[in-house]
Design a protein around this motif. Structure first.
Motif, mmCIF file in Angstrom:
data_model
loop_
_atom_site.group_PDB
_atom_site.id
_atom_site.type_symbol
_atom_site.label_atom_id
_atom_site.label_comp_id
_atom_site.label_asym_id
_atom_site.label_seq_id
_atom_site.Cartn_x
_atom_site.Cartn_y
_atom_site.Cartn_z
ATOM 1 N N PRO A 1 0.697 -1.099 -0.108
ATOM 2 C CA PRO A 1 0.024 -0.082 -0.104
ATOM 3 C C PRO A 1 0.728 1.250 -0.016
ATOM 4 O O PRO A 1 0.511 2.241 -0.647
ATOM 5 C CB PRO A 1 -0.797 -0.110 1.189
ATOM 6 N N ARG B 1 8.761 -1.778 -9.298
ATOM 7 C CA ARG B 1 8.627 -3.095 -8.524
ATOM 8 C C ARG B 1 7.356 -3.824 -9.112
ATOM 9 O O ARG B 1 6.117 -3.335 -9.235
ATOM 10 C CB ARG B 1 8.320 -2.820 -7.114
ATOM 11 N N THR C 1 4.441 -5.211 7.797
ATOM 12 C CA THR C 1 2.908 -4.848 7.261
ATOM 13 C C THR C 1 2.292 -3.704 8.154
ATOM 14 O O THR C 1 1.072 -3.629 8.281
ATOM 15 C CB THR C 1 2.071 -6.011 7.369
ATOM 16 N N ALA D 1 4.564 0.022 6.149
ATOM 17 C CA ALA D 1 4.293 -0.569 4.754
ATOM 18 C C ALA D 1 3.234 -0.150 4.029
ATOM 19 O O ALA D 1 2.652 -0.562 2.962
ATOM 20 C CB ALA D 1 3.972 -2.333 5.087
ATOM 21 N N GLY E 1 0.640 -10.144 5.185
ATOM 22 C CA GLY E 1 -0.058 -9.115 4.267
ATOM 23 C C GLY E 1 -0.018 -9.781 3.002
ATOM 24 O O GLY E 1 -0.117 -11.201 2.969
ATOM 25 N N ASN F 1 3.223 -12.977 -1.348
ATOM 26 C CA ASN F 1 3.725 -12.066 -0.342
ATOM 27 C C ASN F 1 5.323 -12.353 -0.257
ATOM 28 O O ASN F 1 5.908 -13.286 -0.647
ATOM 29 C CB ASN F 1 3.114 -12.311 0.909
ATOM 30 N N PHE G 1 9.591 -12.612 -3.371
ATOM 31 C CA PHE G 1 8.127 -12.753 -3.152
ATOM 32 C C PHE G 1 7.860 -14.371 -3.153
ATOM 33 O O PHE G 1 8.680 -14.981 -4.206
ATOM 34 C CB PHE G 1 7.224 -12.250 -3.621
HETATM 35 O O1 MRU Z 1 9.685 -6.285 -0.379
HETATM 36 P P1 MRU Z 1 8.847 -5.538 0.662
HETATM 37 O O2 MRU Z 1 9.403 -5.002 1.923
HETATM 38 O O3 MRU Z 1 8.073 -4.482 -0.147
HETATM 39 O O4 MRU Z 1 7.660 -6.511 0.936
HETATM 40 C C1 MRU Z 1 6.692 -6.352 1.627
HETATM 41 C C2 MRU Z 1 5.680 -7.287 2.024
HETATM 42 O O5 MRU Z 1 5.861 -8.537 1.641
HETATM 43 C C3 MRU Z 1 4.577 -7.106 2.699
HETATM 44 O O6 MRU Z 1 3.941 -8.075 3.418
HETATM 45 C C4 MRU Z 1 3.335 -6.655 1.695
HETATM 46 O O7 MRU Z 1 3.560 -5.484 1.074
HETATM 47 C C5 MRU Z 1 1.919 -6.406 2.415
HETATM 48 S S1 MRU Z 1 2.055 -5.340 3.809
HETATM 49 C C6 MRU Z 1 1.207 -4.180 3.582
#
Ligand code: MRU
Length: 363
Positions: free
Chosen positions: A49, A89, A159, A163, A235, A247, A314
């Motif tokens: 987000p 990303r 999260t 985040a 998340g 995720n 991920f």
């Molecule tokens: O690589 P990142 O730190 O951006 O990864 C973030 C996550 O994997 C979070 O769990 C995901 O964005 C959901 S959190 C709001």
């Protein structure tokens, strides 16, 4: 403090530099959308987000930067900005969702002049950021209902407020449970390779005084098998129509371990993370990042120079391992193809109703 905001004095986008936490709090400012794209890519700002909000503010910046005198030429510049931003990303769909929302607005709004259009785009980015906080609080309230008093919660990555724009998704559920007076404890996965759990989640929970214990990622299975985990929360960066969830890498292993040990496992997501265009998680692009994130910790090499590395940011958890998916419209349960679509439609209807209420109040 929010993670990202508009600095109206300098007409810049300002954000917390998450690469430096928990040791230093720095708040860089950005006047160029390309620099925001770089900040998303290098993870100055991260979390689905939060990068959605960054994408929206960057589109507003692109409009301010553009010399266009007509809507058509502004739309060309905005489309070019969107292409650069979306590439920063690939996994989190919130980014392209947010840039598309701003582009659609520029296409449809009827305003007397270009300055008004630019101001409207900035206002839309501000609205998207405000809505994110509101959505997180709604998700928190729905999710906290299934968190029992005394629960030990296992949490992956970060999260939280960082985040998102504020409050957080899965950590928002933890915060809401605490606000309801429940005494919970969080097992915080350190989350290699970038240590979002150790650096960011631990920092946020300690700031809020929420009981927590930091663990190495590979300790999670033992804790589950020995009865020390009541629920697993994480998340998502993208949820496919069938409920498969992409995720932070490691989430899949946690979900499988949770099922093996009879522990409920939930993904917590705003409906903007749900991508109904993708039938299953097999279609979600998985970001591959630089080798030094794995070979180095805090700038120190921990592996031989030139070692071959695969750094997948991920993984995909097949929906059969999830007890439910918590959203701002309630908790979705299987069959997810039905419940996720209903949640998306409910969210869209709620936003339409809020917009027509605010139009009515203005007229
Ligand atoms: O690589 P990142 O730190 O951006 O990864 C973030 C996550 O994997 C979070 O769990 C995901 O964005 C959901 S959190 C709001």
């Amino acid at each position: 403090m929010r993670t990202i905001w508009w600095n109206s004095n300098n007409r810049t986008v300002q954000m917390i530099d998450q690469r430096l936490l928990p040791h230093r709090l720095e708040l860089p400012e950005f006047a160029d959308y390309r620099a925001v794209a770089a900040a998303i890519h290098n993870m100055t700002i991260r979390g689905a987000p939060a990068i959605g909000a960054a994408g929206a503010y960057a589109m507003a910046l692109a409009a301010l930067q553009s010399p266009a005198q007509t809507r058509d030429s502004l739309l060309i510049d905005l489309q070019a900005a969107k292409t650069v931003l979306d590439a920063a990303r690939p996994t989190a769909v919130n980014l392209s969702w947010a840039t598309q929302r701003l582009l659609d607005l520029a296409y449809h709004l009827v305003l007397p002049n270009m300055d008004d259009l630019r101001s409207a785009l900035l206002a839309a980015a501000e609205r998207l950021a405000d809505e994110d906080v509101e959505i997180n609080r709604r998700m928190g309230a729905f999710g906290a209902a299934v968190i029992l008093d005394g629960a030990n919660i296992l949490h992956h990555c970060n999260t939280g407020s960082l985040a998102a724009v504020d409050y957080g998704t899965a950590l928002g559920v933890v915060r809401a449970a605490v606000e309801q007076g429940k005494k919970v404890h969080v097992w915080v996965d350190e989350t290699r390779p970038r240590l979002q759990g150790a650096r960011l989640t631990a920092w946020e929970l300690m700031q809020d005084g929420i009981p927590m214990t930091l663990i190495a990622d590979n300790a999670a299975g033992h804790l589950m098998r020995t009865g020390k985990v009541d629920v697993v929360l994480f998340g998502a960066d993208r949820v496919a129509a069938n409920g498969d969830v992409a995720n932070k890498v490691g989430s899949y292993s946690l979900a499988v371990l949770a099922q093996e040990n009879g522990i409920p496992c939930y993904s917590v997501v705003p409906t903007s993370t749900v991508d109904l265009n993708l039938p299953s998680g097999d279609h979600i692009p998985i970001e591959e990042r630089a080798a030094d994130e794995v070979t180095h910790v805090g700038g120190v090499a921990v592996a031989p120079a030139q070692v071959p590395v695969l750094n997948l940011a991920f993984d995909v958890t097949p929906h059969r391992y999830l007890t439910g998916i918590m959203t701002e419209e309630g908790i979705c349960y299987p069959p997810f193809t039905v419940s996720l679509r209903q949640a998306k439609e409910a969210a869209e209807a709620r936003i339409r109703a809020a917009r027509s209420r605010s139009r009515a109040a203005r007229s």
